[in-house]
Enzyme design. Structure first.
Site, mmCIF file in Angstrom:
data_model
loop_
_atom_site.group_PDB
_atom_site.id
_atom_site.type_symbol
_atom_site.label_atom_id
_atom_site.label_comp_id
_atom_site.label_asym_id
_atom_site.label_seq_id
_atom_site.Cartn_x
_atom_site.Cartn_y
_atom_site.Cartn_z
ATOM 1 N N HIS A 1 0.808 -1.213 0.000
ATOM 2 C CA HIS A 1 0.000 0.000 0.000
ATOM 3 C C HIS A 1 0.853 1.280 0.000
ATOM 4 O O HIS A 1 1.594 1.550 0.949
ATOM 5 C CB HIS A 1 -0.912 -0.021 1.245
ATOM 6 C CG HIS A 1 -1.890 1.104 1.318
ATOM 7 N ND1 HIS A 1 -1.559 2.367 1.742
ATOM 8 C CD2 HIS A 1 -3.212 1.155 0.993
ATOM 9 C CE1 HIS A 1 -2.614 3.140 1.703
ATOM 10 N NE2 HIS A 1 -3.635 2.429 1.254
ATOM 11 N N ASP A 2 0.756 2.031 -1.095
ATOM 12 C CA ASP A 2 1.307 3.400 -1.184
ATOM 13 C C ASP A 2 2.797 3.520 -0.871
ATOM 14 O O ASP A 2 3.238 4.551 -0.356
ATOM 15 C CB ASP A 2 0.527 4.338 -0.258
ATOM 16 C CG ASP A 2 -0.856 4.680 -0.779
ATOM 17 O OD1 ASP A 2 -1.284 4.066 -1.779
ATOM 18 O OD2 ASP A 2 -1.520 5.530 -0.174
ATOM 19 N N LYS B 1 -4.652 4.692 -7.074
ATOM 20 C CA LYS B 1 -5.195 4.996 -5.737
ATOM 21 C C LYS B 1 -5.837 6.383 -5.739
ATOM 22 O O LYS B 1 -5.162 7.381 -5.952
ATOM 23 C CB LYS B 1 -4.051 4.931 -4.713
ATOM 24 C CG LYS B 1 -4.508 5.110 -3.270
ATOM 25 C CD LYS B 1 -5.131 3.840 -2.741
ATOM 26 C CE LYS B 1 -5.510 3.966 -1.287
ATOM 27 N NZ LYS B 1 -4.497 4.555 -0.434
#
Length: 284
Positions: free
Chosen positions: A36-37, A123
Site C-alpha cells: 500500500h502506497d 489509488k
C-alpha cells in the site's frame, strides 16, 4: 495541511500485538498481498537512510518473495502523479496537492518495484477498493484474505482493512511491515483493526521459515536473554535460548522441512547451522 516531516520510532514487536478478536487462520491459497502506497513521495517524509523504513521495506520484500514463491497474487496501490481537482476533491482540503507537486516521486520505492506479474492499482481515496478493480479481481481468483502492508498504518491501510471487512474479505494487517506518522498512531491502527475489522500479525507469523539469515537473526534475537548479539557461529544457548523456545521453533519450521526436530536444532544451535538447514529446498 501537507504531511509533516516524520521521525523514526520503534516498530511494533510481537509483545505489542493487541488481542485479536478473530482467530482467522492464514491460508495462502486464499490470500493476496497488498503493498500500500510505498511510493517515494510518501517514504521521503522520513528522509534518507532511515533504519526503521529500511526494516519495513525488508519485511515487505520478504512477504512479496514468499507470495511469489507460493503463487499468491501481489497488488500495489499508487497515487497518480497528475490528479485533477475533481479527482482529488476533499483530499485537497485535508492534504493539499500531494504528488501533483512532486510528480518525480510518484514511483514505488526501488527495492519494491512491481514486475510484470504484479497489479498496480490507481489509488484515489484512503481505501484501495474505491474506484479500483481490486474486489472483483480478488473474487475472480477465489481470494478472500488480504495481507496489508505499507503506509500509512492509521490512514489508508486501516481504512482499506475496514473496507475489506465490509466486503467479506478477511484483512491481515502486518504490524512490522507498516509505517506511520508516529508509534502512537501506528499502535492505534493495530488496536482498531484487531478489535473491529481484521487480524493483526507479524511478518514472521506469515512466513513459515525466514527468507534470509538476517531475518533468522531478527527472529532469534528477541528470544535471547543476553543484551549482546551472538556471532553467526556462536552457541545460542549460551545467550539464553531455552529448550521451550527451541521446540517451538522446530515445530514451526517442520511445516516446511519435515526432518527438523528439537534434537537437530540443539545439536548445533548457531545461526550458521540453522540457516544451513532452513535455506535448503523443501522436499516435495
Amino acid at each position: 495541511m501537507a504531511i509533516p516531516k516524520l521521525n523514526a520510532y520503534a516498530l511494533p514487536t510481537a509483545a505489542d500485538i493487541p488481542e485479536n478478536k478473530v482467530s482467522w487462520a492464514f491460508e495462502p491459497e486464499r490470500a493476496a498481498l497488498l503493498i500500500h502506497d510505498m511510493q517515494d513521495y510518501f517514504i521521503n517524509f522520513w528522509g534518507d537512510n532511515c533504519p526503521m523504513i529500511d526494516q519495513v521495506i525488508a519485511n515487505i520484500a520478504a512477504l512479496r518473495d514468499y507470495c511469489k514463491q507460493n503463487n499468491i497474487p501481489v497488488y500495489y496501490t499508487a497515487q497518480p502523479k497528475e490528479q485533477s481537482d475533481e479527482d482529488r476533491a476533499l483530499l485537497n482540503d485535508m492534504w493539499g496537492p500531494g504528488i501533483n507537486n512532486h510528480p518525480e516521486q510518484q514511483g514505488v520505492v526501488a527495492q519494491l518495484a512491481p514486475d510484470d506479474q504484479d497489479t498496480v492499482l490507481v489509488k484515489w481515496r484512503y481505501s484501495a477498493f474505491i474506484r479500483s478493480p481490486l474486489e472483483q479481481a480478488l473474487k475472480e481468483t477465489g481470494r478472500d484474505q488480504l495481507i496489508i502492508c505499507g503506509v500509512y498504518a492509521h490512514i489508508g491501510c486501516m481504512t482499506t482493512a475496514t473496507d475489506a471487512f465490509m466486503r467479506d474479505i478477511k484483512p491481515f494487517m502486518v504490524a512490522d511491515a507498516l509505517a506511520d506518522f508516529s508509534r502512537e498512531e501506528h499502535l492505534m491502527a493495530l488496536k482498531y483493526t484487531a478489535g473491529r475489522s481484521g487480524r493483526v500479525v507479524m511478518t514472521e507469523d506469515l512466513l513459515p521459515v525466514p527468507q534470509s539469515k538476517g531475518q533468522l537473526r531478527a527472529l532469534i534475537l528477541p528470544l535471547l536473554d543476553e543484551s549482546d548479539e551472538p556471532e553467526d557461529d556462536e552457541n545460542l544457548i549460551d545467550y539464553g535460548l531455552d529448550s521451550v523456545r527451541m521446540m517451538a521453533l522446530a515445530a514451526r519450521w517442520r511445516k516446511v522441512h519435515g526432518d527438523i526436530d528439537f534434537v537437530m536444532l540443539a545439536k548445533e544451535p548457531t545461526l550458521d547451522a540453522w540457516w544451513a538447514l532452513l535455506s535448503r529446498e523443501p522436499k516435495s
